[in-house]
Design a protein around this motif. Structure first.
Motif, short mmCIF file in Angstrom:
data_model
loop_
_atom_site.label_atom_id
_atom_site.label_comp_id
_atom_site.label_asym_id
_atom_site.label_seq_id
_atom_site.Cartn_x
_atom_site.Cartn_y
_atom_site.Cartn_z
N ALA A 384 0.83 -1.19 0.00
CA ALA A 384 0.00 0.00 0.00
C ALA A 384 0.87 1.25 0.00
O ALA A 384 2.05 1.20 0.36
CB ALA A 384 -0.88 0.00 1.25
N ASP A 385 0.27 2.36 -0.39
CA ASP A 385 1.02 3.61 -0.33
C ASP A 385 0.70 4.32 0.99
O ASP A 385 0.80 5.51 1.11
CB ASP A 385 0.70 4.51 -1.53
CG ASP A 385 -0.77 4.80 -1.63
OD1 ASP A 385 -1.52 4.31 -0.76
OD2 ASP A 385 -1.16 5.51 -2.56
N LEU A 386 0.26 3.52 1.96
CA LEU A 386 -0.16 4.08 3.24
C LEU A 386 0.28 3.10 4.33
O LEU A 386 0.15 1.89 4.16
CB LEU A 386 -1.69 4.19 3.23
CG LEU A 386 -2.38 4.74 4.45
CD1 LEU A 386 -1.90 6.15 4.72
CD2 LEU A 386 -3.87 4.75 4.22
N ASP A 387 0.81 3.63 5.40
CA ASP A 387 1.24 2.75 6.46
C ASP A 387 0.89 3.39 7.81
O ASP A 387 0.83 4.61 7.91
CB ASP A 387 2.75 2.49 6.37
CG ASP A 387 3.09 1.10 6.84
OD1 ASP A 387 2.26 0.51 7.57
OD2 ASP A 387 4.17 0.60 6.51
N LEU A 388 0.62 2.56 8.81
CA LEU A 388 0.16 3.07 10.09
C LEU A 388 0.88 2.35 11.21
O LEU A 388 1.08 1.14 11.14
CB LEU A 388 -1.36 2.83 10.19
CG LEU A 388 -2.03 3.22 11.51
CD1 LEU A 388 -1.94 4.72 11.72
CD2 LEU A 388 -3.47 2.77 11.52
N ASN A 389 1.26 3.10 12.20
CA ASN A 389 1.87 2.49 13.36
C ASN A 389 1.32 3.17 14.61
O ASN A 389 1.16 4.38 14.63
CB ASN A 389 3.40 2.63 13.29
CG ASN A 389 4.09 1.66 14.22
OD1 ASN A 389 3.45 0.80 14.82
ND2 ASN A 389 5.39 1.81 14.34
N ILE A 390 1.00 2.38 15.62
CA ILE A 390 0.40 2.93 16.85
C ILE A 390 1.26 2.53 18.04
O ILE A 390 1.55 1.36 18.22
CB ILE A 390 -1.02 2.35 17.07
CG1 ILE A 390 -1.88 2.51 15.83
CG2 ILE A 390 -1.66 2.97 18.30
CD1 ILE A 390 -2.47 3.87 15.64
N LEU A 391 1.65 3.51 18.82
CA LEU A 391 2.41 3.21 20.03
C LEU A 391 1.59 3.67 21.23
O LEU A 391 1.24 4.83 21.33
CB LEU A 391 3.75 3.95 20.03
CG LEU A 391 4.65 3.69 18.83
CD1 LEU A 391 5.82 4.66 18.84
CD2 LEU A 391 5.16 2.27 18.89
#
Ligand code: SF4
Ligand code: SF4
Lengths: 499, 289
Positions: A384-391
């Motif tokens: 994808a051209d989108l990435d998500l990370n949650i801390l």
């Protein structure tokens, strides 16, 4: 190439058979096993120019590989206004690798790993099929050494002339030719180092900066180091690199089997060797006319007639040399040829030689290549051209607010790999009644803006009334939705509260 | 050592002359590249002794030709970092708190700088995550004793609470039990009433009696509603947050013996820019007003 018509009748001990028309050489296989003591200086090799199919192939491959190396950084590739237009670029400052239509971010270096795995297994496959073709034709060490030898030959003449020159006392001509050779080598070496740095910056800009002495020091240092190594390895170390430095010949031992192609001298046909008159075929002699041409052309300084040797890079030049001789004396070609150890046995046993390409190891290698290739292709297509990370905040894990509700803090990282700015809506699933808020004046969880090609980091608070929280830890899922295209991505996290 | 050089027949290599039960040791030469590398490292070591600080002396050490010292290196990098921050610090010093918060660049710088100043100076009491402990306020929540807007936070950091600074925030709650201002029964009733303000009391009759005492004794500071007052530093008693614990025993203890936490004044110890960054950091933790 300038044709060099040097006949080797000038070096000591060379005799020309009257009427045979075959050059003879006293070339010594300086790297023959018995001759090579452990504590010995390199003995200079004077490879003679071979003529024939393999030599032509090597010229073509040299031209192609060197062009690829020198020209690739100059190929342009339009990626739109917010990205560099260099087709192949390793951009360290902004941590990107561009390869034509592919763009790799730091968290995707596994593609690079995949490419390296493919290259390694590909090399294994080629080696088990066709032996050391990598060494003989495409290895940079081979290509540059070949180029350096060609330059040397152009300026100082072929083998005999070079030997003569080295033996002669220093005079004006010798000085001029020797210096010219060194200068030409250094120019090639500088260009080699110079081309390398263009892969790491916009080539036209860097070229200008380099000439104006305004490029970063690391560019000059890199050029300097590569100039030095190219000059040393191509001009002087040459076959020593393959014999002593390179791990590849050792690894090959485990990749070759008796069905792999190697350069083989047909000793059943050739021996006993001996000189003879043209078109005379004494019955007490084999086909080898003992002209030593195969030794004279060998860049590795060995005699292929001694059998398989670690030093042989299977460049095929001895085949060319031998075939020329066979043509002249009117004997069939391929006394030295690409063959397999199994075929040598087959011929001995009176069977027909054959090539067995499909063997367990080639099948396994091909299977592995297909597997890795498919995995890479799949991830490349679906990426994808989108990435998500949650801390989730680690300290404090949660905060009790004055109305008793529980608040958790998160750092939300959104990576927008598109070349345009995008606006996202942030949603939280798995926790009914949760309120989201984003730290920062005027930042709204419904409209998080991320610029093109950047990672944006947001501090996000989620708050729920105490009663809704049933557990000390609830699994939740963040979802980021592109407000224009509707494309979305999710990332799991956890919401914590008091016991 | 044997003087006569003996050459091993099979390998053609000289022997060292050592022999054990007929087994001789070959004097196999070192590979050339290895030997040269070895010589090069020897040269390198010699040069290093001269160029770099290397030898310990009685009370100091040799300084080397180029005068390298890791202390000087550190001082230099610290100075460079100061220099790099200088422009930001000047701007922060000149700007008001509101101006800093409105400027994204300054805000990020202040939050980062405030975070590290907090870790060094404040985390000992308030905790590294600013979540506090019993008696040390949690700075993440939205409950404030002396006010939670930027100005109030900045004031508290500057002058402290019950500190030795002239402008310190100060108040004193009477110790109703210890000083025998109220009887134990009255204290129990007031505690019940205070707990009932946040819906957790158990004895409604006692709470009703306590309400009267509260109006007489406590409402001057904590207000009639019990919501407290920032000006006086009187905590809000109606919310879910208790600095010293919200169970009955803790509340009784507070009324009987009073509580008086202390926070030092930071003005004079930290520079103005750091205090501003701290105020902004604390304000950004999630409860800022
Ligand atoms: S032995 Fe090593 S350096 Fe030499 S040609 Fe083969 S791969 Fe290249
Ligand atoms: S023996 Fe023949 S194939 Fe092998 S390196 Fe020498 S010339 Fe090349």
């Amino acid at each position: 190439m300038v044709e060099q018509a040097v006949v080797e009748n000038t070096t000591a001990g060379v005799t020309a058979e009257p009427g045979a028309g075959v050059e003879r050489s006293d070339a010594e296989p300086v790297n023959k096993k018995e001759r090579r003591s452990l504590y010995q200086k390199r003995i200079k090799i004077y490879p003679k120019l071979a003529r024939g199919a393999f030599r032509r192939w090597k010229w073509v491959i040299m031209a192609v590989t060197l062009s690829i190396y020198y020209l690739t950084p100059w190929i342009r590739w339009d990626r739109g206004p917010n990205a560099p237009d260099q087709a192949v670029l390793i951009d360290f400052p902004s941590r990107r690798f561009y390869f034509f239509f592919i763009e790799i971010w730091p968290q995707e270096v596994y593609y690079l790993t995949g490419l390296l795995i493919l290259a390694a297994i590909g090399l294994f496959l080629i080696t088990s099929l066709a032996g050391r073709v990598w060494c003989g034709y495409t290895c940079p060490q081979t290509v540059w050494t070949d180029l350096f030898i060609a330059v040397e030959r152009l300026i100082q003449g072929d083998r005999a002339a070079r030997i003569r020159m080295d033996k002669a006392p220093w005079g004006a001509e010798k000085v001029v030719r020797k210096v010219a050779t060194q200068v030409a080598w250094i120019i090639i070496a500088v260009c080699t180092g110079g081309a390398w740095v263009f892969y790491f910056a916009d080539a036209p800009t860097l070229a200008g900066d380099l000439l104006a002495f305004q490029a970063p020091p690391v560019a000059y240092i890199t050029i300097g180091v590569l100039t030095f190594t190219t000059y040393l390895l191509g001009g002087f170390a040459r076959e020593q690199v393959c014999t002593y430095m390179c791990p590849w010949p050792r690894i090959q031992g485990g990749l070759l089997d008796e069905e792999s192609l190697v350069i083989a001298y047909d000793e059943d046909r050739g021996e006993p060797r001996g000189a003879r008159k043209k078109h005379s075929h004494p019955t007490d002699l084999g086909d080898c006319v003992a002209c030593n041409q195969c030794v004279a052309v060998c860049p590795m300084g060995i005699d292929i007639r001694d059998g398989q040797q670690l030093e042989c890079i299977t460049c095929g030049l001895c085949i060319d040399a031998c075939n020329s001789v066979m043509d002249k004396v009117g004997l069939p070609r391929n006394l030295i040829s690409y063959s397999t150890l199994a075929n040598v046995e087959r011929v001995r046993a009176g069977e027909k030689p054959k090539l067995r390409l499909i063997r367990l190891r080639t099948v396994v290698y091909s299977g592995l290549i297909a597997l890795v290739g498919l995995i890479m292709l799949f991830t490349l297509i679906t990426r994808a051209d989108l990435d998500l990370n949650i801390l989730h905040d680690r300290n404090p894990l949660f905060v009790t607010l004055s109305d008793g509700s529980i608040r958790n803090g998160f750092t939300v990282k959104i990576i927008n790999k598109a070349h345009h700015e995008r606006t996202f809506r942030l949603e939280l699933e798995g926790l009914p009644g949760a309120q989201l808020s984003v730290v920062g004046a005027g930042t709204d969880p419904d409209a998080l803006t991320v610029e093109s090609d950047t990672l944006a980091s947001f501090r996000v608070f989620a708050t729920v009334p105490r009663e809704t929280l049933t557990d000390a830890a609830v699994d939740v899922e963040f979802r980021v939705v592109d407000r224009d295209s509707g494309s979305a991505i999710t990332h799991g996290s956890v919401f914590r509260g008091p016991q | 050592m044997a003087d006569n050089k003996e050459v091993d027949q099979i390998s053609g290599t000289e022997t060292t002359g050592h022999e054990w039960d007929g087994i001789k040791e070959l004097n196999t030469p070192l590979p050339r590249w290895w030997l040269w590398t070895f010589y090069a490292t020897c040269l390198w070591a010699l040069a290093y002794w001269i160029v770099m600080p290397a030898w310990p002396l009685i009370s100091s050490h040799t300084t080397g030709l180029i005068g390298y010292s890791s202390r000087a290196q550190l001082a230099k990098s610290v100075a460079e970092a100061r220099e790099a921050q200088g422009a930001f610090l000047d701007r922060i010093e000149a700007a008001s708190l509101e101006q800093i918060v409105a400027d994204q660049e300054l805000l990020e710088f202040a939050m980062a700088g405030g975070g590290s100043a907090f870790a060094v100076n404040c985390s000992q009491c308030h905790g590294s995550g600013a979540a506090g402990f019993v008696g040390y306020p949690n700075l993440n929540d939205d409950d404030w004793i002396w006010g939670g807007d930027l100005e109030a936070i900045s004031h508290t950091i500057h002058f402290g609470i019950r500190s030795d600074h002239d402008e310190t925030r100060f108040n004193e709650m009477p110790a109703y039990g210890r000083d025998e201002l109220l009887t134990p029964e009255e204290i129990n009733d007031v505690a019940e009433y205070v707990l009932s303000l946040s819906g957790s009391g158990e004895d409604a009759a006692a709470a009703a009696r306590g309400e009267v005492t509260f109006a007489e004794q406590c409402s001057a500071c904590h207000m009639e509603s019990g919501e407290g007052d920032y000006e006086l530093g009187a905590p809000n008693l109606t919310d879910a947050i208790w600095l010293y614990g919200g169970d009955k025993a803790a509340v009784v203890d507070t009324i009987a013996n009073s509580r008086a936490g202390m926070m030092p004044a930071w003005t004079g110890r930290l520079d103005e820019a750091t205090i501003k960054q701290l105020a902004i950091y604390v304000h950004s933790l999630g409860g800022g007003e």
